[in-house]
Enzyme design. Structure first.
Site, short mmCIF file in Angstrom:
data_model
loop_
_atom_site.label_atom_id
_atom_site.label_comp_id
_atom_site.label_asym_id
_atom_site.label_seq_id
_atom_site.Cartn_x
_atom_site.Cartn_y
_atom_site.Cartn_z
N HIS A 209 4.22 -0.76 -4.56
CA HIS A 209 3.51 -2.04 -4.60
C HIS A 209 3.96 -2.86 -5.79
CE1 HIS A 209 0.17 0.19 -6.94
NE2 HIS A 209 0.42 -0.80 -7.60
N ASP A 242 3.57 5.07 -1.70
CA ASP A 242 3.45 4.23 -2.82
C ASP A 242 4.35 4.47 -3.89
OD1 ASP A 242 2.84 1.65 -4.23
OD2 ASP A 242 0.80 2.57 -5.06
N SER A 324 0.34 0.04 -13.16
CA SER A 324 1.00 0.76 -12.06
C SER A 324 2.18 1.05 -12.18
CB SER A 324 0.78 0.00 -10.85
OG SER A 324 -0.61 -0.25 -10.41
#
Length: 481
Positions: A209, A242, A324
């Site tokens: 992402h 992910d 992230s």
């Protein structure tokens, strides 16, 4: 459980402050505040791409091999890239305050929220504190008519040697191998995230992402703590896991890959160190512990079309939008996970309207991420293990039920597939995979994806009120679609 991927779209923050001006800047006139008020941050999840929350309900789910629909109640990242998620639309939000007196920032725009005011007040307070400290030192020096009783260190703070194993020593060794990633689509939308050096060939591992916006014709850069920025390209991305791998263009020859640990050996209570760019503040280090293992987490890509599943490491190290894709390290500096999502209250800080850390962060175990990254480097596509059956994604605690109907009119149990060969049928409720308790469809998918195609597993299931067990050899599916 479902969480938000961290990330938030915001103006990119500098990787490091610019060098100081040659001459000291004149002190600010009395009654004025030096510097410009910071700009409030913009919206993986958690902040930027906020952590996904709540597994959604669905009467039937797609085959666990991929791509299952996101749990219905799982909220989107929040419109940004992971932890600053670029791809997911989450970018790390950050104050726009300037670095140094010589770097004048524009005045904040109206309606930017209270973040700018807080930052401006903070700057003023720091300046006042500096003036007070200087005045106090001068007075003390003038009044010192006798011998001083003050004991000074023989070395400055910057020269103090940190012992191996301390947080400072681990951070000093790991920071040079972490990067702040800025990803943007062809239309300019994107965000900020983090990644780390995977090998000497220039491959960087991060979250899907974080880079999703740049997969099809977007712009992608990676900036090291020393300020050096490199253009990069996406080598491969796995939306379900992910995980993504990017490669630096014209990569330097002195890259130092971070050492990968063994996430299976991690124990609850072990110390953790997270590195990332929360709200765009690059090269930020936070600490905590492993709060739990094998935590089922489902997260959405923000569009509501696809979901990611993981059997995550839970940590209380502070993780925010922009973290992230960054490494979660153990006390020895080994990578044990990739910071990916957070559970938060959805109450944003600094006037951004974004959620922040409440001590519930989730990381993809490095053993799984390493396998996925190697597949992406070798083939450019992810490979998923599967049982060949569709399961309900309803949020229950009774197990994962094989649905009566498959996706798009397909059979709920693939004819000749792993589940069919193992004797599983529609309506069966899977309650355990090996020794791992299965309480829902998303949990089952996350556990299946911790294995590789060809692995043999023991399935415990209920049929007609009776418990049964069967051996099953996992199949495989290539790609996210």
């Amino acid at each position: 459980m479902s969480t938000e991927n961290e990330g938030t779209a915001v103006p990119p923050a500098p990787s490091a402050p610019p060098p100081p001006a040659d001459a000291p800047a004149a002190s600010a006139p009395q009654g004025t505040h030096p510097g410009a008020a910071p700009a409030a941050g913009g919206p993986y999840g958690p902040p930027a791409a906020q952590a996904h929350q709540g597994a959604g309900e669905s009467s039937s789910a797609p085959d666990p091999s991929w791509p299952p629909p996101p749990p219905p109640s799982t909220p989107a990242y929040g419109g940004d890239g992971a932890a600053g998620h670029g791809a997911a639309g989450q970018g790390g939000g950050g104050w726009g305050a300037g670095w140094g007196a010589a770097h004048q920032q524009p005045a904040p725009k109206n309606g930017r929220g209270r973040g700018g005011l807080v930052a401006a007040v903070l700057v003023a307070a720091l300046v006042a504190g500096g003036l007070g400290g200087g005045l106090g030192y001068t007075l003390a020096e003038e009044n010192d008519s006798g011998g001083s009783t003050t004991v000074s260190s023989t070395t400055s703070g910057g020269n103090v040697k940190r012992d191996p194993g301390t947080v400072a020593a681990v951070a000093a060794a790991a920071l040079p191998s972490t990067v702040t990633i800025e990803a943007a689509s062809s239309s300019g939308e994107g965000g900020t995230g983090t990644g780390f050096v995977f090998d000497k060939q220039g491959h960087i591992v991060t979250n899907n992402h974080v880079v999703a916006d740049a997969v099809d014709g977007g712009n992608l850069t990676a900036t090291f703590p020393n300020g050096k920025k490199y253009d990069a390209e996406v080598v491969g991305n796995a939306q379900g896991y992910d995980v993504a791998v990017i490669k630096l263009k014209n990569a330097p020859s002195d890259l130092k890959p971070l050492t990968l640990g063994n996430s299976d050996d991690v124990a609850v209570g072990d110390s953790t160190i997270a590195i990332g760019a929360p709200f765009g503040l690059s090269n930020t280090v936070t600490t905590g512990i492993i709060s739990a293992k094998n935590r089922p987490v489902a997260s959405s890509d923000g569009s509501g079309s696809k979901a990611s599943y993981m059997s995550a490491l839970q940590t209380d190290a502070s993780i925010n939008p922009g973290n992230s894709g960054g490494p979660l390290l153990d006390a020895q500096g080994n990578v044990i996970g990739i910071n990916s999502a957070i559970q938060s209250t959805s109450n944003g800080g600094f006037g951004t309207g974004q959620a922040g850390s409440i001590g519930l962060g989730f990381a993809i175990p490095i053993n799984q991420a390493k396998y996925v990254a190697q597949e992406l480097i070798e083939t450019g596509k992810p490979v998923y293990a599967k049982i060949g059956a569709s399961v309900s994604l309803e949020d229950t605690t009774n197990g994962a039920q094989i649905t009566e109907q498959g996706v798009g009119g397909a059979e709920p149990v693939d004819l000749g597939g792993p589940a069919d060969k193992a004797g599983l049928k529609p309506g069966d409720v899977i309650t355990k995979l090996d020794d791992r308790v299965i309480d829902s469809g998303p949990t089952l998918i996350g556990e299946i994806w911790t294995h590789k195609p060809g692995d043999e597993v023991t399935i415990t299931y209920e049929r007609g009120g009776k418990e049964h067990t069967t051996e099953l050899t996992l199949g495989s599916r290539v790609g996210d679609s």
